[in-house]
Design an enzyme around this catalytic site. Structure first.
Site, PDB file in Angstrom:
ATOM      1  N   GLY A  75     -27.185  11.059 -30.099  1.00 36.10           N
ATOM      2  CA  GLY A  75     -26.704  10.901 -31.458  1.00 36.10           C
ATOM      3  C   GLY A  75     -25.702  11.985 -31.815  1.00 36.10           C
ATOM      4  N   GLY A  76     -24.975  11.772 -32.893  1.00 35.38           N
ATOM      5  CA  GLY A  76     -24.042  12.789 -33.361  1.00 35.38           C
ATOM      6  C   GLY A  76     -22.602  12.467 -33.007  1.00 35.38           C
ATOM      7  N   GLN A  77     -21.734  13.454 -33.179  1.00 36.62           N
ATOM      8  CA  GLN A  77     -20.304  13.254 -33.010  1.00 36.62           C
ATOM      9  C   GLN A  77     -19.784  14.142 -31.873  1.00 36.62           C
ATOM     10  OE1 GLN A  77     -18.279  12.616 -36.844  1.00 36.62           O
ATOM     11  NE2 GLN A  77     -20.274  12.707 -37.832  1.00 36.62           N
ATOM     12  N   THR A  79     -18.973  17.554 -29.867  1.00 34.17           N
ATOM     13  CA  THR A  79     -19.373  18.945 -29.801  1.00 34.17           C
ATOM     14  C   THR A  79     -18.793  19.575 -28.541  1.00 34.17           C
ATOM     15  OG1 THR A  79     -21.215  20.493 -30.112  1.00 34.17           O
ATOM     16  CG2 THR A  79     -21.540  18.688 -28.537  1.00 34.17           C
ATOM     17  N   TYR A  80     -18.831  20.887 -28.507  1.00 30.55           N
ATOM     18  CA  TYR A  80     -18.317  21.655 -27.375  1.00 30.55           C
ATOM     19  C   TYR A  80     -19.472  22.326 -26.654  1.00 30.55           C
ATOM     20  CZ  TYR A  80     -16.503  25.753 -24.914  1.00 30.55           C
ATOM     21  OH  TYR A  80     -16.245  26.709 -23.962  1.00 30.55           O
ATOM     22  N   HIS A  81     -19.387  22.364 -25.332  1.00 31.11           N
ATOM     23  CA  HIS A  81     -20.307  23.165 -24.530  1.00 31.11           C
ATOM     24  C   HIS A  81     -19.484  24.045 -23.604  1.00 31.11           C
ATOM     25  CE1 HIS A  81     -23.695  21.015 -26.018  1.00 31.11           C
ATOM     26  NE2 HIS A  81     -23.434  19.886 -25.376  1.00 31.11           N
ATOM     27  N   ALA A 146     -26.263  23.375 -32.597  1.00 33.93           N
ATOM     28  CA  ALA A 146     -26.087  21.928 -32.751  1.00 33.93           C
ATOM     29  C   ALA A 146     -27.285  21.189 -32.164  1.00 33.93           C
ATOM     30  CB  ALA A 146     -24.804  21.475 -32.062  1.00 33.93           C
ATOM     31  N   ILE A 147     -27.515  19.994 -32.668  1.00 33.80           N
ATOM     32  CA  ILE A 147     -28.619  19.152 -32.199  1.00 33.80           C
ATOM     33  C   ILE A 147     -28.095  17.736 -31.976  1.00 33.80           C
ATOM     34  CG2 ILE A 147     -30.861  18.130 -32.784  1.00 33.80           C
ATOM     35  CD1 ILE A 147     -31.372  20.583 -34.559  1.00 33.80           C
ATOM     36  N   CYS A 177     -18.897  18.159 -34.824  1.00 33.93           N
ATOM     37  CA  CYS A 177     -19.896  17.333 -35.520  1.00 33.93           C
ATOM     38  C   CYS A 177     -19.313  16.599 -36.712  1.00 33.93           C
ATOM     39  CB  CYS A 177     -21.108  18.160 -35.933  1.00 33.93           C
ATOM     40  SG  CYS A 177     -21.904  18.979 -34.539  1.00 33.93           S
TER      41      CYS A 177
END
Length: 219
Positions: A75-77, A79-81, A146-147, A177
């Site tokens: 879920g979500g939009q 994000t960066y890792h 972030a989750i 996000c």
């Protein structure tokens, strides 16, 4: 007794893990947990720099593809890792807990809040904005964790990411996000003046996890 009954394995990878490899390993573990031939697991790791797009990601929120971009089922939009960020993939069988995804996300937030408190950082929830935020004296708010989760046959995967000391400018290629504006940004423990190590964070994460979810087995 089923292999996953009550046991949560705590695993730490010391070297960066490529994202496709991580997803493959997670999906295999989720299937094994569902079939009750493997223990539940929390997997701590880092990724090389990359962006992931959750199921709600908008094309317009990818501002500049500076790094590889991976569509993902969480879920979500966007994000960066990347290096300096602790990613924790959480593979739990919710049939052994409450079969309530919202409660699971709330517990993930509580876990991060308790871990941050070990460094005297007040992490906060915000309605309509999943993740954990730090509020500054001028009223601005920065996201520090972030989750993004997915659940298959009541087994969870994907999880959380906590900014320890990543290159914060790497977030500039996306609208993190889906949240933008002068009031909202991203931060890290080191940016807050806390030069803690990944190992320090791992200790805090383990302690916080046990407080919220129960004891784990591992280093």
């Amino acid at each position: 007794m089923p292999a996953n009954s009550g046991a949560i394995e705590w695993t730490i990878d010391d070297k960066p893990v490529l994202y496709p490899e991580a997803v493959s390993r997670m999906e295999a573990r989720v299937d094994d947990i569902r079939r009750e031939v493997a223990a539940q697991q929390v997997w701590l790791l880092e990724h090389p720099p990359l962006y992931t797009a959750g199921t709600s990601a908008k094309d317009s929120d990818l501002l500049e593809a500076r790094f590889p971009v991976f569509p993902t089922g969480r879920g979500g939009q966007y994000t960066y890792h990347g290096p300096g960020q602790r990613v924790a993939y959480v593979m739990l069988d919710l049939k052994e807990r409450k079969q309530d995804v919202r409660r699971f996300v709330y517990d993930l937030e509580e876990w991060l809040i308790r871990a941050l408190a070990e460094f005297n950082v007040k992490g906060e929830r915000r309605a309509g904005r999943v993740g954990i935020w730090v509020v500054h004296s001028d009223g601005s708010e920065d996201k520090i964790a972030a989750i993004g989760v997915r659940v298959r046959h009541w087994v969870t995967f994907h999880g959380v990411s906590l900014n320890v000391d990543p290159a914060l400018d790497h977030f500039g290629g996306i609208v993190p996000c889906g949240i933008s504006g002068e009031k909202f940004g991203v931060t890290s423990l080191c940016a807050l003046g806390l030069p803690v190590s990944i190992e320090d964070v791992d200790v805090a994460l383990k302690r916080g996890f046990e407080q919220v979810f129960g004891r784990v087995k591992g280093p």
